[in-house]
Design a protein around this motif. Structure first.
Motif, PDB file in Angstrom:
ATOM      1  N   ALA A  74       0.825  -1.200   0.000  1.00  0.00           N
ATOM      2  CA  ALA A  74       0.000   0.000   0.000  1.00  0.00           C
ATOM      3  C   ALA A  74       0.863   1.257   0.000  1.00  0.00           C
ATOM      4  N   THR A  75       0.384   2.279  -0.681  1.00  0.00           N
ATOM      5  CA  THR A  75       1.066   3.578  -0.672  1.00  0.00           C
ATOM      6  C   THR A  75       0.015   4.671  -0.541  1.00  0.00           C
ATOM      7  N   GLU A  76       0.370   5.713   0.228  1.00  0.00           N
ATOM      8  CA  GLU A  76      -0.479   6.891   0.377  1.00  0.00           C
ATOM      9  C   GLU A  76       0.437   8.093   0.469  1.00  0.00           C
ATOM     10  N   GLY A  77       0.648   8.754  -0.657  1.00  0.00           N
ATOM     11  CA  GLY A  77       1.526   9.918  -0.659  1.00  0.00           C
ATOM     12  C   GLY A  77       2.938   9.532  -0.241  1.00  0.00           C
ATOM     13  N   ARG A  78       3.438  10.151   0.835  1.00  0.00           N
ATOM     14  CA  ARG A  78       4.803   9.874   1.294  1.00  0.00           C
ATOM     15  C   ARG A  78       4.895   8.614   2.160  1.00  0.00           C
ATOM     16  N   TYR A  79       3.753   7.995   2.425  1.00  0.00           N
ATOM     17  CA  TYR A  79       3.730   6.792   3.259  1.00  0.00           C
ATOM     18  C   TYR A  79       3.604   5.552   2.382  1.00  0.00           C
ATOM     19  N   SER A  80       4.382   4.555   2.714  1.00  0.00           N
ATOM     20  CA  SER A  80       4.223   3.255   2.081  1.00  0.00           C
ATOM     21  C   SER A  80       4.377   2.183   3.137  1.00  0.00           C
ATOM     22  N   LEU A  81       3.745   1.068   2.876  1.00  0.00           N
ATOM     23  CA  LEU A  81       3.773  -0.032   3.831  1.00  0.00           C
ATOM     24  C   LEU A  81       4.546  -1.183   3.185  1.00  0.00           C
ATOM     25  N   ASN A  82       5.628  -1.561   3.791  1.00  0.00           N
ATOM     26  CA  ASN A  82       6.455  -2.668   3.299  1.00  0.00           C
ATOM     27  C   ASN A  82       5.926  -3.960   3.931  1.00  0.00           C
ATOM     28  N   PHE A  83       5.080  -4.650   3.194  1.00  0.00           N
ATOM     29  CA  PHE A  83       4.364  -5.827   3.694  1.00  0.00           C
ATOM     30  C   PHE A  83       5.112  -7.084   3.296  1.00  0.00           C
ATOM     31  N   GLN A  84       5.606  -7.811   4.295  1.00  0.00           N
ATOM     32  CA  GLN A  84       6.274  -9.084   4.052  1.00  0.00           C
ATOM     33  C   GLN A  84       5.513 -10.152   4.824  1.00  0.00           C
ATOM     34  N   LYS A  85       4.606 -10.797   4.112  1.00  0.00           N
ATOM     35  CA  LYS A  85       3.660 -11.711   4.743  1.00  0.00           C
ATOM     36  C   LYS A  85       4.346 -12.892   5.401  1.00  0.00           C
ATOM     37  N   ALA A  86       5.336 -13.461   4.741  1.00  0.00           N
ATOM     38  CA  ALA A  86       6.012 -14.642   5.288  1.00  0.00           C
ATOM     39  C   ALA A  86       6.739 -14.303   6.584  1.00  0.00           C
ATOM     40  N   ARG A  87       7.240 -13.098   6.678  1.00  0.00           N
ATOM     41  CA  ARG A  87       7.943 -12.650   7.884  1.00  0.00           C
ATOM     42  C   ARG A  87       6.991 -12.031   8.890  1.00  0.00           C
ATOM     43  N   LYS A  88       5.739 -11.884   8.513  1.00  0.00           N
ATOM     44  CA  LYS A  88       4.733 -11.235   9.358  1.00  0.00           C
ATOM     45  C   LYS A  88       5.213  -9.855   9.798  1.00  0.00           C
ATOM     46  N   SER A  89       5.634  -9.078   8.824  1.00  0.00           N
ATOM     47  CA  SER A  89       6.040  -7.715   9.129  1.00  0.00           C
ATOM     48  C   SER A  89       5.289  -6.730   8.236  1.00  0.00           C
ATOM     49  N   ALA A  90       5.071  -5.553   8.767  1.00  0.00           N
ATOM     50  CA  ALA A  90       4.304  -4.513   8.062  1.00  0.00           C
ATOM     51  C   ALA A  90       4.927  -3.166   8.414  1.00  0.00           C
ATOM     52  N   ASN A  91       6.104  -2.927   7.905  1.00  0.00           N
ATOM     53  CA  ASN A  91       6.851  -1.725   8.261  1.00  0.00           C
ATOM     54  C   ASN A  91       6.336  -0.501   7.517  1.00  0.00           C
ATOM     55  N   LEU A  92       6.312   0.614   8.189  1.00  0.00           N
ATOM     56  CA  LEU A  92       5.906   1.883   7.596  1.00  0.00           C
ATOM     57  C   LEU A  92       7.145   2.627   7.126  1.00  0.00           C
ATOM     58  N   VAL A  93       7.123   3.060   5.882  1.00  0.00           N
ATOM     59  CA  VAL A  93       8.210   3.841   5.329  1.00  0.00           C
ATOM     60  C   VAL A  93       7.690   5.253   5.058  1.00  0.00           C
ATOM     61  N   ILE A  94       8.362   6.227   5.637  1.00  0.00           N
ATOM     62  CA  ILE A  94       8.028   7.624   5.386  1.00  0.00           C
ATOM     63  C   ILE A  94       9.156   8.208   4.554  1.00  0.00           C
ATOM     64  N   SER A  95       8.826   8.672   3.383  1.00  0.00           N
ATOM     65  CA  SER A  95       9.854   9.251   2.513  1.00  0.00           C
ATOM     66  C   SER A  95       9.900  10.764   2.736  1.00  0.00           C
ATOM     67  N   ALA A  96      11.058  11.349   2.474  1.00  0.00           N
ATOM     68  CA  ALA A  96      11.216  12.814   2.539  1.00  0.00           C
ATOM     69  C   ALA A  96      10.602  13.381   3.818  1.00  0.00           C
TER      70      ALA A  96
END
Lengths: 118, 113
Positions: free
Chosen positions: A59-81
């Motif tokens: 998922a992406t919303e403007g400067r936010y993106s969600l790095n979804f790694q299902k096998a690792r059960k992780s859902a990291n938030l990436v904030i750009s700029a």
């Protein structure tokens, strides 16, 4: 029972740089949704981004993106700029569809305080 | 203004007193929830509802009651306040299983002395 873990109590980032806030989750259910919320010092809760467990693309919303790694059960938030206004507490949350009324429950992590330096 | 309205914003109670925190939404959301936020513990679910007449317990329900007689309102009742209930309380609402997330009220800061 589901659980959300945010292992970074605090993070620092320089203005205009990107930052990743970690979130891992634990559930045995196949159908679930992951959310990120921002809580500025004023206290309100602001919805940022959502990822469904069956969504194939991150998922992406403007400067936010969600790095979804299902096998690792992780859902990291990436904030750009990063901007000074991004300084806030950030919460990862999850809800599952496990039958009954379970889909009405939103489980939160402990939160990460992000400080953006000029 | 559309949204989730919580009242009061601040409240001080004496131990043993009872009170009701009000929550109303005008977005026709099916789901409504109450959370408490304590330092270092994130938001913990107290009670939630998936529709009028349907409520269920969350993670920390003891000492609190809820009912949902209408879609719009979801009051939280503290039966006999204790200092451990000092917290910030948030009400939230959402459409049924959707990607729009929950809309939160502005919170109630409750102090029990």
């Amino acid at each position: 029972a589901q659980k959300i873990t945010q292992t970074q109590p605090g993070m620092f980032v320089q203005e205009k740089e990107a930052v990743t806030l970690d979130c891992t989750y634990d559930t045995s259910d196949q159908s679930y949704g992951l959310f990120w919320y921002k809580q500025p010092s004023s206290g309100e809760m602001i919805f940022l981004i959502y990822q469904g467990s069956y969504d194939e693309q991150n998922a992406t919303e403007g400067r936010y993106s969600l790095n979804f790694q299902k096998a690792r059960k992780s859902a990291n938030l990436v904030i750009s700029a990063s901007q000074l206004g991004d300084s806030a507490m950030y919460f990862c949350a999850m809800r599952v569809n496990a039958g009954g009324t379970s889909y009405g429950k939103l489980t939160f992590g402990q939160g990460t305080i992000l400080t953006v330096h000029p | 203004n559309a949204g989730v309205t919580q009242t009061p914003k601040f409240q001080v109670l004496k131990t043993g007193q009872s009170m009701t925190l009000q929550c109303a939404q005008d977005m026709n959301h099916e789901y409504m929830s109450w959370y408490r936020q304590d330092p270092g513990m994130g938001l913990r679910l107290i009670h939630y509802s998936v529709g009028a007449g349907i409520t269920d317990q969350g993670e920390v329900p003891n000492g609190y009651n809820v009912s949902r007689s209408t879609t719009e309102d979801f009051p939280l009742r503290l039966l006999s306040a204790a200092p451990s209930q000092t917290s910030v309380y948030f009400c939230a609402s959402s459409y049924s299983w959707s990607s729009y997330g929950y809309t939160f009220g502005s919170g109630t800061r409750l102090t029990v002395v």
